[in-house]
Design an enzyme around this catalytic site. Structure first.
Site, PDB file in Angstrom:
ATOM      1  N   ASP B 256       0.820  -1.214   0.000  1.00 19.35           N
ATOM      2  CA  ASP B 256       0.000   0.000   0.000  1.00 19.35           C
ATOM      3  C   ASP B 256       0.858   1.269   0.000  1.00 19.35           C
ATOM      4  O   ASP B 256       1.794   1.392   0.801  1.00 19.35           O
ATOM      5  CB  ASP B 256      -0.902  -0.021   1.238  1.00 19.35           C
ATOM      6  CG  ASP B 256      -1.806   1.199   1.307  1.00 19.35           C
ATOM      7  OD1 ASP B 256      -2.617   1.375   0.389  1.00 19.35           O
ATOM      8  OD2 ASP B 256      -1.664   1.981   2.272  1.00 19.35           O
ATOM      9  N   GLU B 293       1.816  -0.232  -4.713  1.00 18.37           N
ATOM     10  CA  GLU B 293       0.846   0.798  -5.056  1.00 18.37           C
ATOM     11  C   GLU B 293       1.554   2.128  -4.948  1.00 18.37           C
ATOM     12  O   GLU B 293       2.117   2.472  -3.903  1.00 18.37           O
ATOM     13  CB  GLU B 293      -0.359   0.800  -4.125  1.00 18.37           C
ATOM     14  CG  GLU B 293      -1.415   1.786  -4.621  1.00 18.37           C
ATOM     15  CD  GLU B 293      -2.119   2.577  -3.531  1.00 18.37           C
ATOM     16  OE1 GLU B 293      -3.027   3.340  -3.865  1.00 18.37           O
ATOM     17  OE2 GLU B 293      -1.745   2.467  -2.347  1.00 18.37           O
TER      18      GLU B 293
END
Lengths: 533, 533
Positions: B256, B293
């Site tokens: 993330d 990400e």
């Protein structure tokens, strides 16, 4: 360009980046004050072309709300960091006939303008350049000259990245010094600070988001190199670099503590700076080098950008110093606690750094990255520098810490190494003056905080002595060189030794070139065997 | 390993990193409480081998001063983030016979365990795997499952990076889900958060310097990946990654927001994580991928380490989404203000990203870096994902924002692109449920701050509507899929279209392989011409 640029014929262009300010007014001092509104441009810039401006004109910017501020891109602060800025004359691109020197020829002499001579000016320093040439120096490195509070400062409290300290001689003095160096065949490296701005006299936050409040350095908020509006903050510092290269004739920049520059972007400030400076150098037909100060042992700083690096030219190598001093002095304070083996020194000769991923007890984490493939002539090494002396309570140089014979040995290791050698002013004759930390801040709270902060830091490192008071003028005076020493006793012998080593480095093929190298440590005998060919 | 590891025969090893604590005591719940002092090891670790421990045993660590804390490396928090940790059984290395799938085969289905099914558990999700296989999905991506406060959360407020949310089914539930996926030929990607820890239930600061107070992210203090003791903080997160790979059988990690990881070291956490996970995968004889990400458009994330990159396998590509949605919806809120040209979409087909250094009005700085040489099958693209729907006040999916025919067009662009496609659960049949942001925090101050923070952020982005209340259970219930829709009207037609596109992607050579690609934009006609071969 940013700042006030004198265009001749009593005309100047003023430009400032001030996205926080709706309307900027130029306020020119004089018998009759003149006020000229700047015109807003795209991206937060404001500019005006103004007639009737001669070099020497003094000015402020009025940001509204009673905020009369010096120019962030001021070239000269004749009355100090809180006073008006001054328009200075424009200079030629470079010393006629001079095109710089290749980095591998650099033998660097680091000097602090304020303490190098009794007068503490560029002009006084010029008188010693022929001495440096005869010693074998090919590059002088000036500790930062950006305008700082008062008249006494190491330079790392500079508040105006385009300005040259007035008490040193300002931009004209610096340019005379640079031209004089060039006429002796000596390149000039300027130490520049892009990781923070001095704690006093900085008004940049009134103009725009120069700082990144979400990152902190040990010296305060970091500069904004990756947040909103960071393109313009980068431009400010890159233009400052280009200003010193073109207007001041500087041959190389020493980028202070690049490890304290926090930049999480895909195209980093350092890479952008490198591209811009190298492009300008190529346009000018000169060699200009960028040398990073970093103790991270990160080879990517000098790796080409197409190989994923930052594309700078040189980088500091602290490990040679640490390995050498731990062996010679037996000290284990601060970073020296990680050293003490001959093998660590041998490893620097074989693989450039001693720490290439090993755990550091001092840092409480691993340090470094393998870097054996880097050309050692990109790495700056030293027996001492201003930090190694000055970041001690009493600023003792190596001459006060190891014997005469050990000083000779240390010099031989560094000057005959495959790395670029840097001498700290006076080292070549065993100068005895210390180089303690000194300031002349105007803000009494800051003075007290610096005093306490220094004392706390020295205690943390494990030093028992009380530090000299940084703000006391006597502390500054102690740091002045006693240049006459060089002709007497062991001092003269040491000077002759340095000269001889530098002659050997220049004239003997195996020392001068990057060739083969081999190094073996004999720990019990405390012997380092080095073979180069 | 860190945490409680059950070794069989009623024996377990407990190990915790707690350099801030002199003495750590293990406190085991039971009819009679047992207290066992851990033994200090080097570098701040504490451990003990303890008999009489069966899976299901619950425990705390007593840090002294009345601090009874869950295990930072807890595998299960059966009573929530503030309760005791639970010893879980050990699992086999991986599903028998399964060795993973190459990244270029991934067709990803992102799902949120709590809202994918009425029950909101791993076991309930298993019942839909054959549907996903028939659709053409080859990889399921689970939104984060690390233990979070309460029973409703997107997952990015996880407080225990080794633990699996109890209400989803805990570690045993996850492992059953992973094995079931593998038996359908489907790989499992787990979304993991290494840029911050949730604001509630995190007690790590009591144990040691897990956080770096000198860097801030938008979610609070950054994690300590480059300061003193950062080796051990890195080990904590790397062991967490390895735990999910080996014990839970996970095939890939979605890292993330790696742009919010601040790490100024020469050997970055991401590079170290990549090396460790790839080494483990190689030992296990399985394919394991790391997918970052990031909306920085930084090709170095997937550049090999020997070329100066981070050596990860894949990276998000937001630009395809932004370019496509700006064209289809006409919206210009937030990041969409930078888009709206067909040429931007065409550029992604030719050069992977639309922004490769251009100025972004949304970010107020340049964005990206040229990345044309990256294999497009390392880049994850989507018509929507949880963020694109959820980071709106009412969480509208694309089905509520563009017409049926445009949904079909968007699917064709993404699914037949050279990039890895990701579907957000329900997208394939035009699910109408929104996906708004939801929480079930226990701390009322935090609840109020999140409510206000969300409203402020939405206003800043330019949305007029009041956001749904994140803490209201109704907000969570709205997000549940209405899976029956898939068999009716246009929903069934869209589902058939998705299946057909995925079949074409798999079976037609020019779509399946990385071959030549050409893309031309006709702005006036709003036409994109793409040729692949």
């Amino acid at each position: 360009p940013l700042g006030a640029v004198h265009l001749g014929e009593d005309r100047a262009r003023f430009r400032v980046w001030a996205p926080n300010v709706g309307k900027v007014e130029l306020v020119l001092q004089g018998k009759v004050e003149r006020r000229i509104p700047l015109e807003p441009e795209a991206n937060g810039y404001h500019q005006a072309l103004v007639d009737g401006i001669a070099p020497g004109a003094r000015y402020h910017y009025d940001l509204g709300d009673g905020k009369l501020r010096p120019d962030p891109a001021s070239r000269l602060q004749p009355e100090g960091v809180h006073g008006p800025s001054e328009v200075v004359k424009s200079f030629s691109d470079h010393t006629p006939g001079w095109t710089g020197r290749p980095l591998e020829e650099y033998v660097i002499y680091e000097l602090h303008v304020g303490t190098f001579t009794p007068e503490g000016t560029f002009d006084a320093a010029i008188s010693r350049l022929s001495y440096l040439r005869e010693l074998g120096i090919t590059a002088v490195e000036l500790m930062p000259v950006a305008a700082f509070p008062g008249a006494r400062n190491w330079g790392y409290d500079g508040a105006y990245p385009f300005a040259v300290q007035a008490s040193y001689g300002g931009p004209e003095g610096l340019r005379r010094f640079v031209d004089a160096c060039h006429s002796e065949g000596i390149a000039v490296i300027l130490d520049v600070v892009y990781n923070h701005l001095g704690p006093e006299g900085t008004y940049l936050a009134d103009f725009g988001p120069y700082f990144a409040s979400y990152y902190h350095t040990r010296w305060g908020d970091a500069l904004n190199f990756d947040g909103p509006h960071s393109d313009e903050v980068r431009r400010f510092f890159i233009e400052s670099a280009l200003h010193f290269v073109t207007q001041m004739g500087i041959d190389a920049l020493r980028l202070d503590a690049v490890n304290a520059i926090v930049d999480n972007s895909p195209f980093s400030f350092l890479e952008e700076l490198g591209e811009a400076v190298h492009r300008r150098a190529s346009e000018l037909g000169r060699l200009v080098h960028l040398i990073a100060e970093s103790d991270d042992n990160d080879p990517r700083l000098v790796t080409p950008t197409f190989q994923g690096g930052y594309g700078l030219d040189g980088v500091w190598n602290d490990d040679v110093h640490h390995a050498l001093l731990a062996l010679l002095s037996g000290e284990r304070v601060g970073h020296l606690q990680d050293f003490g083996l001959v093998e660590q020194l041998a490893k620097t000769f074989r693989e450039n750094f001693a720490f290439t991923g090993e755990y550091s007890k001092y840092r409480l984490r691993r340090r470094g990255r393998p870097a054996a493939s880097i050309d050692p002539r990109r790495l700056v090494t030293f027996v001492q520098n201003h930090d190694q002396a000055g970041n001690r309570p009493r600023g003792e140089r190596i001459s006060a810490r190891v014997s005469f014979e050990k000083q000779k040995l240390a010099a031989a290791v560094v000057l005959l190494s495959p790395f670029l050698p840097l001498l700290f002013m006076g080292e070549e004759y065993g100068e005895t003056a210390p180089f303690p930390y000194f300031t002349s801040h105007g803000d009494s709270t800051l003075v007290e905080n610096v005093r306490k902060g220094r004392a706390k830091e020295m205690a943390r490192l494990g030093y028992a002595e009380e530090p000299f008071d940084p703000q006391d003028e006597a502390t500054f005076r102690r740091a002045k060189l006693d240049f006459q020493l060089r002709t007497t006793g062991d001092h003269a012998k040491l000077l002759a030794w340095y000269k001889e080593l530098l002659r050997a480095r220049r004239d003997i093929g195996a020392f001068a070139a990057e060739g083969g190298r081999q190094a073996v440590a004999f720990e019990d005998e405390r012997l380092l065997y080095v073979r180069r060919w």
